[in-house]
Write an enzyme that holds these catalytic residues in place. Structure first.
Site, mmCIF file in Angstrom:
data_model
loop_
_atom_site.group_PDB
_atom_site.id
_atom_site.type_symbol
_atom_site.label_atom_id
_atom_site.label_comp_id
_atom_site.label_asym_id
_atom_site.label_seq_id
_atom_site.Cartn_x
_atom_site.Cartn_y
_atom_site.Cartn_z
ATOM 1 N N LYS A 272 0.843 -1.201 0.000
ATOM 2 C CA LYS A 272 0.000 0.000 0.000
ATOM 3 C C LYS A 272 0.875 1.246 0.000
ATOM 4 C CE LYS A 272 -4.020 -1.717 2.579
ATOM 5 N NZ LYS A 272 -5.014 -1.493 1.518
ATOM 6 N N ARG A 346 -10.455 -11.443 1.816
ATOM 7 C CA ARG A 346 -11.282 -12.527 1.273
ATOM 8 C C ARG A 346 -10.560 -13.872 1.340
ATOM 9 N NH1 ARG A 346 -11.749 -9.256 -4.254
ATOM 10 N NH2 ARG A 346 -11.450 -7.567 -2.755
HETATM 11 N N1 BES Z 1 -8.369 -3.584 4.269
HETATM 12 C C1 BES Z 1 -8.446 -3.198 2.909
HETATM 13 C C2 BES Z 1 -9.720 -2.414 2.601
HETATM 14 C C3 BES Z 1 -9.788 -1.009 3.123
HETATM 15 C C4 BES Z 1 -8.982 -0.023 2.578
HETATM 16 C C5 BES Z 1 -10.651 -0.686 4.122
HETATM 17 C C6 BES Z 1 -9.062 1.272 3.048
HETATM 18 C C7 BES Z 1 -10.746 0.604 4.596
HETATM 19 C C8 BES Z 1 -9.941 1.584 4.058
HETATM 20 C C9 BES Z 1 -8.424 -4.410 2.004
HETATM 21 O O1 BES Z 1 -7.634 -5.451 2.439
HETATM 22 C C10 BES Z 1 -7.875 -3.972 0.696
HETATM 23 O O2 BES Z 1 -6.744 -3.600 0.645
HETATM 24 N N2 BES Z 1 -8.710 -4.002 -0.336
HETATM 25 C C11 BES Z 1 -8.338 -3.578 -1.627
HETATM 26 C C12 BES Z 1 -8.895 -4.586 -2.601
HETATM 27 C C13 BES Z 1 -8.365 -4.437 -3.990
HETATM 28 C C14 BES Z 1 -6.889 -4.756 -4.042
HETATM 29 C C15 BES Z 1 -9.151 -5.347 -4.905
HETATM 30 C C16 BES Z 1 -8.913 -2.195 -1.875
HETATM 31 O O3 BES Z 1 -10.043 -1.925 -1.415
HETATM 32 O O4 BES Z 1 -8.241 -1.384 -2.481
HETATM 33 MN MN MN Z 2 -5.623 -5.284 1.825
#
Ligand code: BES
Ligand code: MN
Ligand code: ZN
Length: 488
Positions: A272, A346
Site C-alpha cells: 500500500k 477474502r
Molecule cells: N483492508 C483493505 C480495505 C480497506 C482499505 C478498508 C481502506 C478501509 C480503508 C483491504 O484489504 C484492501 O486492501 N482491499 C483492496 C482490494 C483491492 C486490491 C481489490 C482495496 O479496497 O483497495
Molecule cells: Mn488489503
C-alpha cells in the site's frame, strides 16, 4: 460504566449530577419542573429569555445551591426528534460531564415524552449512547491527573418494566467498548496472539462460554492454505479463534459470526502507499465486532447459541511472503490465483467461512473491513450488506434501523461473478475496478453456497478518523439482530 434504572426523583437523587432534556417547545414536564425548582427556576427563566432555546444538541449546565451539576440538553422540535437526534443529544450532555469530578449521574432523558418513537428503543439508544460517550482510549497515553474520566455510574429514570431494555443497553455498551478498544490498540500490541489471549479472558469471564484456538500448524494440517498464504510474510503467526456461547438447547443450530482479523494490512508485496497506512491497524475491526457482539450476548445471557470465529493474520511484505501470481488451494479445495496480495481479507475469510460451515450454522454472517470501494459507495454512514437470500439481509437492515446503526444492501447478482474468472485457477482474488465491494462479496459467495449467509462490509463504518478512532459499529446492529432472532 455501571448502568442501573430506578424511579428516583430529582430532589431525592444522591448522584453527583443530573441530566434532563427539553424540547424547543420549552414546556417543562413534572420531572423538569422539579429540577427547575432545584436551580431556583433558572431553567424556565433562561428558556423564557431565549438564552437557552432547547434546540437539538444545545447544552446548558447549571448548579444547585449545594453545587450538584444539572445538565439540560435540547432535543429540538418534538415531531422532528428521531433516534439520531436522541443519540447525539445524549452524547453532548454526557460529554459535558466526563471531565468533571462527577462519578455518578442520574439521567432523566429516559423519562421524556418520546412522541411517535418506540419508547423501549428510544431508552435503549439513550443508555447505549451515554455509556459509549464515557469511553476513552487510555492504554498507551498518559493523562494529567486533573484530566481524569471519573464518570462510572449512571442511573436511568425508568420503571421495572424498562429494566430489561436498560440492561440490554448496558450489555451492548460493554460490547461496543470492547470492540472500540481492540480496534484502537496499536498493531504491535494487538496481533493474532493478543486477540487469542483476549478471547480466552472473555470465555472465562462469562457463563456458558468455551474457546478453541487453532494455531498455524493445525491449520496447515487441515489445509487452510489461502489463510496461511496471507500470514506467510509475518513472524506473528496466524490463529483461528473460535468462541462459543451456549444460551439455548444443544440441538438448536448456532448463529455464527466470522470477523476479518487482519491485525495489520500493509498490502503485502502489493504494498500500500505510505499515506494513512497506519489506519490499517483497524483492519481487524470485523474481528473486534464479532468479539464485542459475543461479549454483549454472553453478558445478557441471550437464549441463543452463538459462535464467533476470528481468523487472525498479519499481512506483511517479506522474503517469505506470498506473491501476485501465486495459486493457492483453499480449505474448500477450490484454487485461487492471487493477483493482488492486498486483496487478502477474502483469502482469510474464505477458509474461515468453509470451517464455520462444519458447525452447521442456521445463520452465517461475516463482517469485514473488506474494500475501500465500500467507502466510495456508502461513505461513513451505512455498512454494506450482501446476500443471496431474501430474509436474512432484510432482518439485518431492520435491526440496524431499529437501533440506529444502519446498513444498506448491495446486489450479489451472478452477472458480477465473471469478473473473477481466470485461466489459471478456479477464480482470481480481485474483480477489477467496477463494483469492487460487490465482487469481493461474490468471491465469498463461492465458499458459502450451502449456507444461509450474509456478508457485511464495514470499511466505512468501523472507524471514523484518526482522532475518534474505532466506532464500535456495527455491534449494536448485530446484537439487536440477535435479540430479534432470540424472540422468533
Ligand atoms: N483492508 C483493505 C480495505 C480497506 C482499505 C478498508 C481502506 C478501509 C480503508 C483491504 O484489504 C484492501 O486492501 N482491499 C483492496 C482490494 C483491492 C486490491 C481489490 C482495496 O479496497 O483497495
Ligand atoms: Mn488489503
Ligand atoms: Zn485488508
Amino acid at each position: 460504566m455501571k448502568i442501573t434504572s430506578s424511579l428516583t426523583k430529582p430532589s431525592q437523587s444522591t448522584a453527583d449530577a443530573i441530566i434532563a432534556a427539553v424540547y424547543s417547545d420549552k414546556k417543562l414536564d413534572d420531572i423538569t419542573q422539579e429540577i427547575d425548582s432545584m436551580v431556583s427556576g433558572k431553567v424556565s427563566q433562561l428558556l423564557k429569555s431565549g438564552d437557552f432555546k432547547g434546540n437539538s444538541g444545545e447544552v446548558l449546565t447549571l448548579f444547585t445551591v449545594s453545587n450538584k451539576r444539572v445538565v439540560i440538553v435540547g432535543l429540538g422540535k418534538k415531531d422532528k426528534c428521531d433516534l439520531g437526534v436522541l443519540q447525539s443529544a445524549t452524547s453532548s450532555s454526557v460529554k459535558s460531564l466526563v471531565s468533571t469530578p462527577a462519578n455518578s449521574v442520574q439521567n432523566y432523558m429516559t423519562a421524556i415524552d418520546f412522541g411517535k418513537l418506540d419508547k423501549e428503543i428510544a431508552r435503549k439508544i439513550i443508555a447505549i449512547s451515554a455509556a459509549n460517550t464515557t469511553y476513552r482510549y487510555e492504554s498507551t497515553k498518559h493523562f494529567e491527573k486533573d484530566n481524569k474520566h471519573n464518570l462510572d455510574a449512571m442511573d436511568f429514570y425508568a420503571d421495572e418494566s424498562q429494566e430489561k431494555p436498560i440492561q440490554q443497553a448496558s450489555a451492548i455498551a460493554k460490547g461496543i467498548s470492547t470492540t472500540r478498544q481492540l480496534g484502537n490498540l496499536p498493531p504491535n500490541i494487538c496481533n493474532p496472539s493478543y486477540l487469542a489471549k483476549k478471547a480466552k479472558k472473555i470465555s472465562k469471564k462469562y457463563d456458558n462460554c468455551s474457546l478453541t484456538i487453532l494455531d498455524h500448524k493445525e491449520m496447515e494440517t487441515l489445509g487452510m492454505n489461502a489463510l496461511l498464504a496471507v500470514g506467510q510474510g509475518s513472524s506473528n503467526k496466524p490463529k483461528m479463534i473460535v468462541l462459543k456461547y451456549n444460551g439455548a438447547k444443544k440441538e438448536q443450530k448456532p448463529h455464527i459470526l466470522v470477523g476479518k482479523g487482519i491485525t495489520f494490512d500493509t498490502g503485502g508485496i502489493s504494498l500500500k502507499p505510505g499515506l494513512n497506512m497506519d489506519e490499517m491497524k483497524y483492519d481487524m475491526c470485523g474481528a473486534a465486532t464479532v468479539i464485542g457482539t459475543f461479549v454483549a450476548v454472553a453478558k445478557m445471557q441471550l437464549p441463543i447459541n452463538l459462535i464467533s470465529i476470528v481468523p487472525a493474520v498479519e499481512n506483511m511484505p517479506d522474503g517469505n511472503s506470498y506473491r501476485p501470481g501465486d495459486v493457492v488451494k483453499s480449505y474448500s479445495g477450490k484454487t485461487i490465483e492471487v493477483l493482488n496480495t492486498d486483496a487478502e481479507g477474502r483469502l482469510i475469510l474464505c477458509d474461515a467461512l468453509t470451517y464455520a460451515q462444519e458447525f452447521e450454522p442456521q445463520v452465517l454472517i461475516d463482517l469485514a473491513t473488506l474494500t475501500g470501494a465500500c467507502i466510495v459507495a456508502l461513505g461513513h454512514v451505512a455498512s454494506a450488506v450482501m446476500s443471496k437470500k431474501d430474509q436474512l439481509p432484510a432482518d439485518l437492515l431492520k435491526a440496524g434501523e431499529q437501533i440506529h446503526d444502519r446498513a444498506w444492501q448491495l446486489p450479489l447478482w451472478d452477472d458480477y461473478q465473471k469478473q473473477l474468472d481466470t485461466s489459471f485457477a478456479d477464480m482470481q482474488n480481485i474483480g477489477g475496478f467496477p463494483a469492487g465491494t460487490i465482487t469481493a462479496g461474490c468471491f465469498l459467495s463461492r465458499f458459502t453456497e450451502e449456507a444461509n449467509w450474509a456478508h457485511i462490509d464495514i470499511a466505512g463504518t468501523a472507524w471514523n478518523n484518526k482522532k475518534e478512532g474505532a466506532t464500535g459499529r456495527p455491534v449494536a446492529m448485530m446484537v439487536q439482530y440477535l435479540i430479534n432472532e432470540s424472540q422468533k
